[in-house]
Design a protein around this motif. Structure first.
Motif, PDB file in Angstrom:
ATOM      1  N   ARG A  28      10.624   3.599  -2.356  1.00 25.80           N
ATOM      2  CA  ARG A  28      11.100   3.133  -1.060  1.00 25.80           C
ATOM      3  C   ARG A  28      12.626   2.919  -1.083  1.00 25.80           C
ATOM      4  N   VAL A  29      13.173   2.629  -2.256  1.00 31.02           N
ATOM      5  CA  VAL A  29      14.610   2.397  -2.400  1.00 31.02           C
ATOM      6  C   VAL A  29      15.309   3.727  -2.678  1.00 31.02           C
ATOM      7  N   LYS A  57       7.663   8.745   6.758  1.00 29.17           N
ATOM      8  CA  LYS A  57       8.207  10.089   6.964  1.00 29.17           C
ATOM      9  C   LYS A  57       8.667  10.700   5.645  1.00 29.17           C
ATOM     10  N   ILE A  58       9.307   9.889   4.808  1.00 26.05           N
ATOM     11  CA  ILE A  58       9.801  10.387   3.533  1.00 26.05           C
ATOM     12  C   ILE A  58       8.647  10.723   2.590  1.00 26.05           C
ATOM     13  N   LEU A  59       7.602   9.910   2.595  1.00 29.13           N
ATOM     14  CA  LEU A  59       6.432  10.201   1.743  1.00 29.13           C
ATOM     15  C   LEU A  59       5.775  11.514   2.158  1.00 29.13           C
ATOM     16  N   GLY A 112       3.764   5.695  -2.898  1.00 27.62           N
ATOM     17  CA  GLY A 112       5.035   6.208  -3.376  1.00 27.62           C
ATOM     18  C   GLY A 112       5.054   6.407  -4.883  1.00 27.62           C
ATOM     19  N   THR A 113       4.387   5.517  -5.613  1.00 23.28           N
ATOM     20  CA  THR A 113       4.281   5.676  -7.064  1.00 23.28           C
ATOM     21  C   THR A 113       3.509   6.942  -7.419  1.00 23.28           C
ATOM     22  N   ILE A 114       2.461   7.227  -6.664  1.00 23.07           N
ATOM     23  CA  ILE A 114       1.638   8.411  -6.930  1.00 23.07           C
ATOM     24  C   ILE A 114       2.426   9.694  -6.678  1.00 23.07           C
ATOM     25  N   GLN A 152       0.830  -1.201   0.000  1.00 20.78           N
ATOM     26  CA  GLN A 152       0.000   0.000   0.000  1.00 20.78           C
ATOM     27  C   GLN A 152       0.866   1.253   0.000  1.00 20.78           C
ATOM     28  N   LEU A 153       1.919   1.257   0.811  1.00 24.10           N
ATOM     29  CA  LEU A 153       2.818   2.411   0.843  1.00 24.10           C
ATOM     30  C   LEU A 153       3.590   2.538  -0.470  1.00 24.10           C
TER      31      LEU A 153
END
Length: 223
Positions: free
Chosen positions: A68-69, A115-117, A61-63, A56-57
């Motif tokens: 994540r990497v 946090k990064i998102l 992230g794609t949006i 889901q995350l």
């Protein structure tokens, strides 16, 4: 809270109480309804940054265009000298070969990825105020104290109230989520121990020569 099975049995008329066939049919139907209810709850709750997990995350992230990497975020340990990040001595570190990289990628766990998102979204909508810059830096460095000072021509001197490790510095550069206005540069970034930094009497929380530690300039930044 009553389950679907319990609610259906609670609505049975007296003559159908404790009938094994009807009870079994309700149990089977109730199990399917509970599963369907859980699916609807997951669709409602787990497609959000704070509650999403795993895939889901990744989809979020794609949006927002943030994987994540994080590439080239962690310096590897080889033989090196004192001023080099993650360097080892002769007895502990091997020499890096010509075809080897000295930086590697890292895959964020869910907690750090959230946090990064949020920070990526925050940067996308930010107007680059001082408060916005401070917030971004506090998230990246996991620091509660951040200071900014204007120096020179459209330059910022940044203080991080936490001792930054080499991994912190390269991670900061790799995620590229520091917020600053167009045309504004970074003159220098220093890190210091907020609880034990050397300073003068008029500086909050400053310590004297006997107990205070000097700040360190982060490699790669300096006027």
């Amino acid at each position: 809270m009553m389950t679907n099975t319990e609610r259906m049995k609670d609505h049975l008329i007296r003559q159908f109480f404790d009938k094994p066939v009807i009870s079994a049919e309700i149990d089977a139907l109730g199990t399917e309804l509970e599963l369907l209810h859980q699916v609807y709850q997951d669709l409602k709750e787990k497609r959000w940054i704070d509650t999403g997990e795993g895939m889901q995350l990744d989809n979020i992230g794609t949006i927002v265009n943030r994987s994540r990497v994080i590439d080239n975020a962690v310096p590897l340990m080889f033989f090196g000298f004192q001023e080099q990040p993650n360097a080892l001595t002769f007895d502990a570190g091997r020499f890096r070969q010509d075809d080897e990289t000295w930086l590697t990628s890292t895959r964020l766990n869910d907690e750090r990825y959230r946090k990064i998102l949020w920070l990526k979204i925050f940067k996308d909508v930010s107007t680059a105020t001082a408060d916005d810059i401070i917030h971004a830096l506090s998230v990246i460095f996991n620091a509660t104290s951040i200071s900014l000072e204007e120096v020179g021509n459209a330059k910022l001197f940044i203080g991080i109230g936490r001792r930054a490790l080499p991994d912190d510095i390269y991670f900061m550069s790799s995620v590229n989520l520091i917020i600053k206005a167009g045309g504004v540069g970074i003159y220098a970034i220093e890190s210091y121990d907020y609880d034990h930094f050397f300073g003068f009497q008029d500086q909050n929380n400053a310590k004297g020569f006997d107990s205070g530690c000097f700040a360190d300039l982060l490699s790669g930044y300096g006027g």
